[in-house]
Design a protein around this motif. Structure first.
Motif, mmCIF file in Angstrom:
data_model
loop_
_atom_site.group_PDB
_atom_site.id
_atom_site.type_symbol
_atom_site.label_atom_id
_atom_site.label_comp_id
_atom_site.label_asym_id
_atom_site.label_seq_id
_atom_site.Cartn_x
_atom_site.Cartn_y
_atom_site.Cartn_z
ATOM 1 N N ILE A 11 0.867 -1.334 -0.122
ATOM 2 C CA ILE A 11 -0.016 0.071 0.060
ATOM 3 C C ILE A 11 0.932 1.016 0.075
ATOM 4 O O ILE A 11 1.457 1.593 1.068
ATOM 5 N N GLU A 12 0.884 1.902 -1.055
ATOM 6 C CA GLU A 12 1.831 3.213 -1.288
ATOM 7 C C GLU A 12 0.858 4.492 -1.582
ATOM 8 O O GLU A 12 1.614 5.287 -1.937
ATOM 9 N N TYR A 13 -0.200 4.273 -1.591
ATOM 10 C CA TYR A 13 -1.145 5.435 -2.371
ATOM 11 C C TYR A 13 -2.179 5.700 -1.436
ATOM 12 O O TYR A 13 -3.066 4.652 -1.186
ATOM 13 N N LEU A 14 -2.598 6.913 -0.893
ATOM 14 C CA LEU A 14 -3.600 7.360 -0.386
ATOM 15 C C LEU A 14 -4.451 8.507 -1.086
ATOM 16 O O LEU A 14 -3.787 9.437 -1.394
ATOM 17 N N ARG A 15 -5.521 8.148 -1.152
ATOM 18 C CA ARG A 15 -6.658 9.021 -1.754
ATOM 19 C C ARG A 15 -7.378 9.842 -0.410
ATOM 20 O O ARG A 15 -7.776 9.413 0.169
ATOM 21 N N CYS A 258 -4.133 -3.283 -7.092
ATOM 22 C CA CYS A 258 -4.480 -2.053 -6.222
ATOM 23 C C CYS A 258 -3.578 -1.701 -5.165
ATOM 24 O O CYS A 258 -3.181 -2.821 -4.245
ATOM 25 N N ASN A 259 -3.179 -0.444 -5.049
ATOM 26 C CA ASN A 259 -2.144 -0.134 -3.922
ATOM 27 C C ASN A 259 -2.555 0.861 -3.010
ATOM 28 O O ASN A 259 -1.930 1.828 -2.426
ATOM 29 N N ARG A 260 -4.010 0.924 -2.905
ATOM 30 C CA ARG A 260 -4.354 2.549 -2.332
ATOM 31 C C ARG A 260 -5.312 2.211 -1.037
ATOM 32 O O ARG A 260 -6.035 1.139 -1.097
ATOM 33 N N LEU A 261 -5.330 3.197 -0.280
ATOM 34 C CA LEU A 261 -6.510 3.243 0.640
ATOM 35 C C LEU A 261 -7.044 4.597 0.641
ATOM 36 O O LEU A 261 -6.453 5.466 -0.008
ATOM 37 N N ARG A 262 -8.296 4.868 1.124
ATOM 38 C CA ARG A 262 -9.169 6.010 0.903
ATOM 39 C C ARG A 262 -9.445 6.733 2.264
ATOM 40 O O ARG A 262 -9.764 5.851 3.202
ATOM 41 N N LEU A 263 -8.921 7.755 2.538
ATOM 42 C CA LEU A 263 -9.413 8.781 3.822
ATOM 43 C C LEU A 263 -10.542 9.560 3.232
ATOM 44 O O LEU A 263 -10.444 10.426 2.505
ATOM 45 N N THR A 264 -11.844 9.338 4.035
ATOM 46 C CA THR A 264 -12.920 10.253 3.624
ATOM 47 C C THR A 264 -12.863 11.165 4.350
ATOM 48 O O THR A 264 -12.091 11.577 5.152
#
Ligand code: SAM
Length: 328
Positions: A11-15, A258-264
Motif C-alpha cells: 500500500i503506497e497510495y492514499l486518496r 490495487c495499492n491504495r487506501l481512501r481517507l474520507t
C-alpha cells in the motif's frame, strides 16, 4: 515498515477526500438536490489530515491524491497541499477536480508543489455539459484545463465517464484530441455508485467498446510508462501528443494491482471504493491517539482490504454508496 495487505499488495497510495461537498451535481454522481452534507465538525481539519498522512508516509505511502466532493470548494486548499508536499516520504501529490475553480488557483497549486491534475470532462458539447453536470459550464472548465497546462501541472489527465446514449458518440472527439494536444484522456466505466436513480445497465458502455472506436482512427500503441497510470492501460496514436487510457472498473480486473487506501472527509480509512467498512481515525485522533495506536489502526484498515471489489451491473439501488461521501 512496508504496509502490505493479506494478498501481498504493498500500500503506497492514499486518496484523501477533503470534502463531501461539490459545486456540480453530475447526473450519475448525485441527485439534483445534492447529498446530505456532513456537519462541519465531523470533517477532518487540515492538521488532522497532515497527522494521518505523516503516519501513512512513515509506513511506506509515497503518493497522495486529493479528491472529494470537489476539493477546490474547500477553503484554502492550497495551504493543505503546501503542507502535504513537505511530508517526508511523500513524492507526489496530485489533485482530482471538476475544473470549475481551477483557472483561478492553478498557478498557486503549482507554486506550492502540486504535481498534476485529473480533470473530469464527460462531454465536449457545451449544452450537454450543462445537462450532465447540472450546474457546470464547459467554457469555465476548458479555461481550467488550459491553466493547468500553462502552469505545468503535467500530465493533465481528463477523466471521461462513459454514458451510453449521452456521450458515446463523442468518443472519437476525445480520441482525436489526444492526437493534437498533450492531453491524457481516460475513459472510465460507469460504476454502480453515486446516484442510484441514474444508474441503469442500459447506460453502461464498456471500455472494450470505447477502445474499438478509438482503434478506428489508427493503431493504438501501448505506452510503457505514464506517470501514475494506476488502473488505466494507456495507449497513444503514432505521433499522438497525448494518450488514451481505459479504466474498466466493471469489466477488467485490476484489483490485483490495487495499492491504495481512501481517507474520507470525515476521517474514515476505507480499504476499497466499494467497502462499506473502514476504520474511524478521527475520533481516536481527537482523543489524542498515540503514534503506535494510529499505526495499529492504519494496519487494521489494510487488513480489511478485500481481494477485489464486488460492484457489478446487477447491483440493487439500496446497495449504492454515494461517491461524494467515499471520495472519488
Ligand atoms: N470533484 C472531483 C472530480 O470531479 O474529479 C473529485 C471527485 S469525483 C466523485 C471523482 C471522479 O469520480 C469523477 O471523475 C467522476 O466523474 C467519477 N465518478 C463519480 N461517480 C461515478 C460513477 N458512478 N461511475 C464512474 N465514475 C464516477
Amino acid at each position: 515498515m512496508e504496509l502490505c495487505d493479506r494478498f501481498g499488495r504493498a500500500i503506497e497510495y492514499l486518496r484523501v477526500s477533503v470534502t463531501d461537498r461539490c459545486n456540480l451535481r453530475c447526473l450519475y454522481c448525485m441527485p439534483a438536490s445534492g447529498c446530505a452534507w456532513k456537519p462541519q465538525e465531523q470533517i477532518l481539519r487540515y492538521e488532522e489530515i497532515v497527522v494521518i498522512v505523516r503516519e501513512m508516509a512513515r509506513l511506506g505511502a509515497t503518493k497522495l491524491r486529493i479528491t472529494g466532493g470537489e476539493p477546490l470548494v474547500r477553503k484554502d486548499l492550497v495551504s493543505l497541499i503546501a503542507q502535504l508536499v513537505q511530508v517526508p516520504g511523500i513524492e507526489e501529490v496530485a489533485l482530482s477536480t471538476n475544473g470549475m475553480l481551477l483557472e483561478r488557483c492553478a498557478e498557486a497549486l503549482k507554486a506550492v508543489g502540486l504535481s498534476r491534475v485529473n480533470i473530469s470532462l464527460d462531454t465536449l458539447d457545451a449544452a450537454k455539459f450543462s445537462q450532465v453536470t447540472r450546474l457546470g459550464n464547459l467554457e469555465t472548465v476548458l479555461r481550467g484545463i488550459h491553466a493547468a497546462q500553462r502552469v505545468g501541472l503535467h500530465p493533465v489527465k481528463l477523466n471521461c465517464v462513459l454514458l451510453r446514449g449521452i456521450n458515446d458518440e463523442e468518443i472519437d472527439r476525445f480520441a482525436l484530441l489526444t492526437m493534437t494536444q498533450p492531453l491524457h484522456v481516460r475513459f472510465i466505466e460507469l460504476m454502480p455508485l453515486g446516484n442510484p436513480e441514474f444508474f441503469n445497465p442500459d447506460r453502461f458502455f464498456s471500455v472494450a467498446d470505447a477502445k474499438a472506436r478509438c482503434e478506428e482512427w489508427g493503431e493504438l500503441i501501448a505506452v510503457e510508462e505514464l506517470v501514475g497510470s494506476g488502473p488505466a492501460t494507456a495507449y497513444r496514436y503514432r505521433n499522438g501528443r497525448g494518450t488514451l487510457g481505459f479504466i474498466g472498473a466493471l469489466t477488467c480486473s485490476f484489483c490485483h494491482r490495487c495499492n491504495r487506501l481512501r481517507l474520507t472527509s470525515d476521517g474514515w480509512l476505507r480499504p476499497c471504493l466499494d467497502s462499506r467498512t473502514g476504520v474511524n481515525l478521527r475520533d481516536p485522533l481527537r482523543c489524542g491517539v498515540s503514534p503506535d495506536d494510529l499505526d495499529a489502526l492504519i494496519r487494521q484498515a489494510v487488513e480489511m482490504k478485500p481481494e477485489s471489489h464486488q460492484m457489478n451491473l446487477a447491483m440493487r439501488q439500496d446497495e449504492f454508496e454515494t461517491m461524494c461521501a467515499v471520495g472519488g
